[in-house]
Each structure stands twice: as C-alpha cells, then as structure tokens.
Design an enzyme around this catalytic site. Sequence first.
Site, PDB file in Angstrom:
ATOM      1  N   CYS A  29       0.814  -1.218   0.000  1.00 56.83           N
ATOM      2  CA  CYS A  29       0.000   0.000   0.000  1.00 56.83           C
ATOM      3  C   CYS A  29       0.844   1.264   0.000  1.00 56.83           C
ATOM      4  CB  CYS A  29      -0.963   0.011   1.186  1.00 56.83           C
ATOM      5  SG  CYS A  29      -0.184  -0.208   2.803  1.00 56.83           S
ATOM      6  N   HIS A  83      -1.451   0.579   7.369  1.00 55.75           N
ATOM      7  CA  HIS A  83      -2.104   0.796   6.088  1.00 55.75           C
ATOM      8  C   HIS A  83      -1.780   2.217   5.637  1.00 55.75           C
ATOM      9  CE1 HIS A  83      -4.681  -0.029   2.787  1.00 55.75           C
ATOM     10  NE2 HIS A  83      -5.609   0.866   3.100  1.00 55.75           N
ATOM     11  N   ASP A  98      -8.350   4.966  -1.506  1.00 60.59           N
ATOM     12  CA  ASP A  98      -7.821   3.754  -0.895  1.00 60.59           C
ATOM     13  C   ASP A  98      -8.003   2.619  -1.904  1.00 60.59           C
ATOM     14  OD1 ASP A  98      -7.143   1.536   0.564  1.00 60.59           O
ATOM     15  OD2 ASP A  98      -8.546   1.897   2.216  1.00 60.59           O
TER      16      ASP A  98
END
Length: 207
Positions: A29, A83, A98
Amino acid sequence: MTGVPDSADFARTTLFKSKKDCIYTSCYCEENVWKLANEVKEKYSGELGNCFCVFISNESQAIPLWEQAASKREDGLVIWDYHVIFLHKTQDGSYVYDLDTKLDFPCMFSHYIDRGIQSCDKFKKEYHRQFRVIPADEFLSTFASDRSHMLDEDGKWLKPAPSYPCIQTKDATNNIKDFISMDPEVGVGKIMNFWQFCDTFIEKDTS
C-alpha cells in the site's frame, strides 16, 4: 468556452478516473500511494499541495479497518499492521483514495471515517489508530523502501513484489520503518490521533 470544474468534480473525476487505471500491487500500500502521488505531480502538479499520504498504525502495529477488500467477513474487517491511504483536500471537502477498500474511489472523507475507520471509542486502547499525515510532495521526496520487510527468514517473498524498481532517494534506500512508526520524534509528517485526524479533514458544515 470550456468551464473549469469545481473542487468536488475535480476530486471525483480528474485525479484518478478509476482503480483499474492505477498502479497497484497487493500488500504494498505504501508504494501504491507513492505512485498515486507521483501521478498527481506529473499530471496535476498544482493540486499536489492539497494532497496528503497517510500512514495508519499504532505502537502494537495492530489496527482494525473495515470495508477492506482482503477481508472474508461481511463487514470487511481486517487487522493490519499498518495501512496507507491518499487524501485530497478541496474547498468542498476531503476525499480518500484507498486502493484496498470496497468503498467508493474516491470516497468522501466523512463516509470513509464512518464506514472504513470507525470511532475508536468502541474498542480496546491497544487497537486505537494513529495517523502519520505527510504532505504528498514531502512523501515523494523522502520515502524509500528496499522491500526487505516483505521477505521471510529464508529470503523469500511473503507477497509478490511490484514489477517496477524499488523506490529510492538520493539520501535513503530504506526508511519505511520511520513512516510506519507513530513516534513523533521519528520521520516526517505530523502524528495525529483519531480525533485530530477527523478535525483536520472532516467536511465542515458552512450552512
């Protein structure tokens, strides 16, 4: 004469048209968000100052997030070690990008908070999230990863690595731990708790 889109339209239609058009590697991520920031820099450099890259983690590196595509639960709950999301702040509100959520892309910040992050009041303190908020241009110029955190003890990949070269800077080859850390004395950006994060980006009622 061509009209100029307002901020909300710009956030929804101009930065990134859809997830499928974005560079994405599962479980990377931080690099996915770096690529988003770099695309804004290349295509819409005037908007880069309104963009932020946000690392979410805590001291125990156990953070609950909902509506995550990797989850097999109906509510999409996953407990990640960390994250990373991309934020675009406009005059009409803030939008979350996202690439791992089942929510809209982009998603209005207040909706992402309500559905994807949820209030910290309902779970134990060790699961409270903290947020390292970094201006996108600063993230681009400072972040580096040699991907060693994705290798097991035998040097094998825990998850397949991106096909492009590692992200490096002239000063660093690997500083990802500084970004995951929620120690305000380490790294770049500003460390916020849940309420500070909401207050910074939540859409204000001006009616």
